[in-house]
Design an enzyme around this catalytic site. Structure first.
Site, PDB file in Angstrom:
ATOM      1  N   CYS A  25      53.626  50.452  97.040  1.00 55.22           N
ATOM      2  CA  CYS A  25      52.626  49.708  97.824  1.00 55.22           C
ATOM      3  C   CYS A  25      52.728  48.197  97.664  1.00 55.22           C
ATOM      4  O   CYS A  25      52.057  47.458  98.384  1.00 55.22           O
ATOM      5  CB  CYS A  25      51.223  50.176  97.473  1.00 55.22           C
ATOM      6  SG  CYS A  25      50.886  51.848  98.073  1.00 55.22           S
TER       7      CYS A  25
ATOM      8  N   HIS B 199      45.709  44.733  98.552  1.00 59.55           N
ATOM      9  CA  HIS B 199      46.287  46.014  98.979  1.00 59.55           C
ATOM     10  C   HIS B 199      45.154  46.985  99.294  1.00 59.55           C
ATOM     11  O   HIS B 199      44.198  47.114  98.532  1.00 59.55           O
ATOM     12  CB  HIS B 199      47.174  46.574  97.873  1.00 59.55           C
ATOM     13  CG  HIS B 199      47.553  48.001  98.095  1.00 59.55           C
ATOM     14  ND1 HIS B 199      48.040  48.460  99.297  1.00 59.55           N
ATOM     15  CD2 HIS B 199      47.494  49.091  97.277  1.00 59.55           C
ATOM     16  CE1 HIS B 199      48.272  49.752  99.209  1.00 59.55           C
ATOM     17  NE2 HIS B 199      47.946  50.163  97.991  1.00 59.55           N
TER      18      HIS B 199
ATOM     19  N   ASN C 185      44.547  54.437 103.074  1.00 61.23           N
ATOM     20  CA  ASN C 185      45.611  53.713 102.375  1.00 61.23           C
ATOM     21  C   ASN C 185      46.893  53.855 103.197  1.00 61.23           C
ATOM     22  O   ASN C 185      47.493  54.929 103.228  1.00 61.23           O
ATOM     23  CB  ASN C 185      45.794  54.292 100.971  1.00 61.23           C
ATOM     24  CG  ASN C 185      46.820  53.525 100.154  1.00 61.23           C
ATOM     25  OD1 ASN C 185      47.652  52.790 100.704  1.00 61.23           O
ATOM     26  ND2 ASN C 185      46.781  53.708  98.842  1.00 61.23           N
TER      27      ASN C 185
END
Lengths: 312, 312
Positions: B108, B241, B271
């Site tokens: 990520c 994030h 996500n």
């Protein structure tokens, strides 16, 4: 930019051509004639690109100090884990905090792509001692039954310590390198593929891969020599991507170089993906003589290519 | 280094929390309380990280000229094809010959890792107009039945044109960026994993991911500001994030910044891996005012992190 040390790892299990004869009727002679491959290595259950990463890092630690590594770049197209990448695994093993880690996947050209990423970090002064890991576990994504490409693949890994400044007399100098994509060509995105959720490695247009590999590796080799003001007469060895011995010989023919100048390990290991050239460099490391020049050139599915001039 | 233009793509299928209630009994209230997620997008059959790459490149072409792109960097940990990578797919679509293409997979955090790779090519004068693509197809590697993390993931992609020199008044200036690995920590390599051949995404130690994300994103944000001689008082927005709204709020609390300064899209998309911040930047692009400063900060499994200061 210098290669200070290199290590490699190959799984112990040897798979000879007779395995494929039993499996799907391909004779050893046919495989050798078409590919040059006599045998390849297969990772054991429990082995994968991350365990082989630890193996090569450990072997590199036996050769040189890695405690001051300040960048890790991993490369694979056969990942065990795409989140816990090779670079993360290596950082975890070394226990070095807060250094940049990045893993790449640009198929069989990734060895030189990875070193170009390192070159960028060095230019930015964001790193000066980089650990590069190339690790492939082809057999886990390979369909052995596939008569077209099932017999081509092998497993293996290598690690290199690359430094911005020369560390010792024995360092190999990376004089220059280049990479490029050839995905603009018609069959680049369909010739060889590795879809983890759709059956792994397939090679519907192997001939197109062959033709482009035979064109791009000589072209890139000549380009890198030209940039350095050198010619083929100044080159002692060509180390091409270990995809197929016929491709390697074709590259030598195109460059009008004798086979003595070809470095090749595909006979013993098959196509070990982006690890192949680095494994060969590690195996031959002690045999090179001061002043010798090696052109490493790669071509991978997708397509992409690269060339790198190394001076011993 | 400047962001000249950005585009994004989200699959049309919306999956609400009630889907997981039916599947495994998790109530929508529980999911929202624990994660902030109300709904997420799911790629249709036939869609994948490579088709979404073409989608975002096409949308970016509608905004700006891509014919002179001289570098392509792709990023994903949910690859459709690890040989024909995002970067190859984009090059094929654009039809530009012989430029460097490389794809990365650093979980990520890859959005900022990818831009740091671009920064390196710019420093080397090997490129000056880079196409960066972030694309995630989490749902194909996700086990929806998994009560721990099955409801977290969504699909999406974004593309950016990043140039070495300013192209127009509207460009966003990338003032500075940093990345780092945190894989030296105890559970880094076992907390969240994505093993294509062993069941896809799993998150055995979500709490450890949570704790480290909450520590590293504020720390990296402060580091990048310090390098630029700025403080939190100079920052208009934090774009962390998009892993969990509770992590994002925790980051804001640690930095003593009000929630109005938080940019968040996890409520609507879940996500979306390394694509999340870039999608948010694309969605909000036209709403930013000249002179505003955005700190983008990322944390990913493995672990690795990064921070980037962007000035509108």
């Amino acid at each position: 930019m210098y290669i200070h040390a290199v290590s490699h790892y190959l799984p112990t299990e040897v798979v000879g051509n007779e395995y494929f004869t039993q499996l799907n009727g391909l004779s050893s002679e046919w495989i050798i004639e078409r590919t040059g491959i006599v045998e390849r290595r297969k990772a054991a259950p429990g082995e994968n690109t991350n365990t082989m990463t630890v193996d090569v890092v450990q072997r590199l630690m036996d050769k040189t100090d890695l405690t001051t590594v300040d960048l890790i770049v991993g490369a694979t197209y056969t990942p065990y884990d795409t989140i816990v990448s090779l670079a993360h695994e290596a950082q975890h093993h070394l226990g070095i905090a807060d250094i940049p880690v990045v893993s790449i996947s640009t198929a069989c050209s990734s060895f030189i792509n990875a070193i170009e990423v390192v070159e960028g970090y060095f230019a930015l002064n964001k790193a000066s001692r980089a650990l590069v890991i190339v690790s492939e576990h082809n057999t886990v994504y390979n369909n052995e039954q596939d008569k077209v490409s099932g017999h081509l693949w092998g497993d293996g890994a290598a690690a290199l310590l690359i430094t911005k400044e020369r560390q010792s007399e024995g360092d190999f100098n990376i004089v220059a390198l280049l990479t490029g994509g050839a995905a603009h060509t018609a069959k680049a995105t369909t010739a060889v593929m590795m879809k983890p959720m759709e059956g792994g490695v397939t090679m519907p247009f192997g001939r197109d891969v062959f033709i482009n590999a035979c064109q791009y590796m000589p072209k890139a080799s000549l380009q890198i020599l030209e940039r350095c003001g050198l010619t083929l007469a100044d080159v002692d060895y060509i180390l091409p991507h270990q995809a197929n011995l016929r491709i390697s010989r074709n590259v030598m023919n195109t460059l009008s170089l004798p086979e003595e100048k070809l470095i090749s390990n595909i006979q013993r290991y098959g196509n070990t993906g982006c690890a192949g050239c680095a494994i060969a460099l590690s195996e031959r490391w002690d045999t090179f003589k001061k002043g010798e020049r090696i052109v490493i050139t790669v071509f991978g599915g997708g397509y992409s290519y690269g060339a790198m001039l190394v001076e011993v």
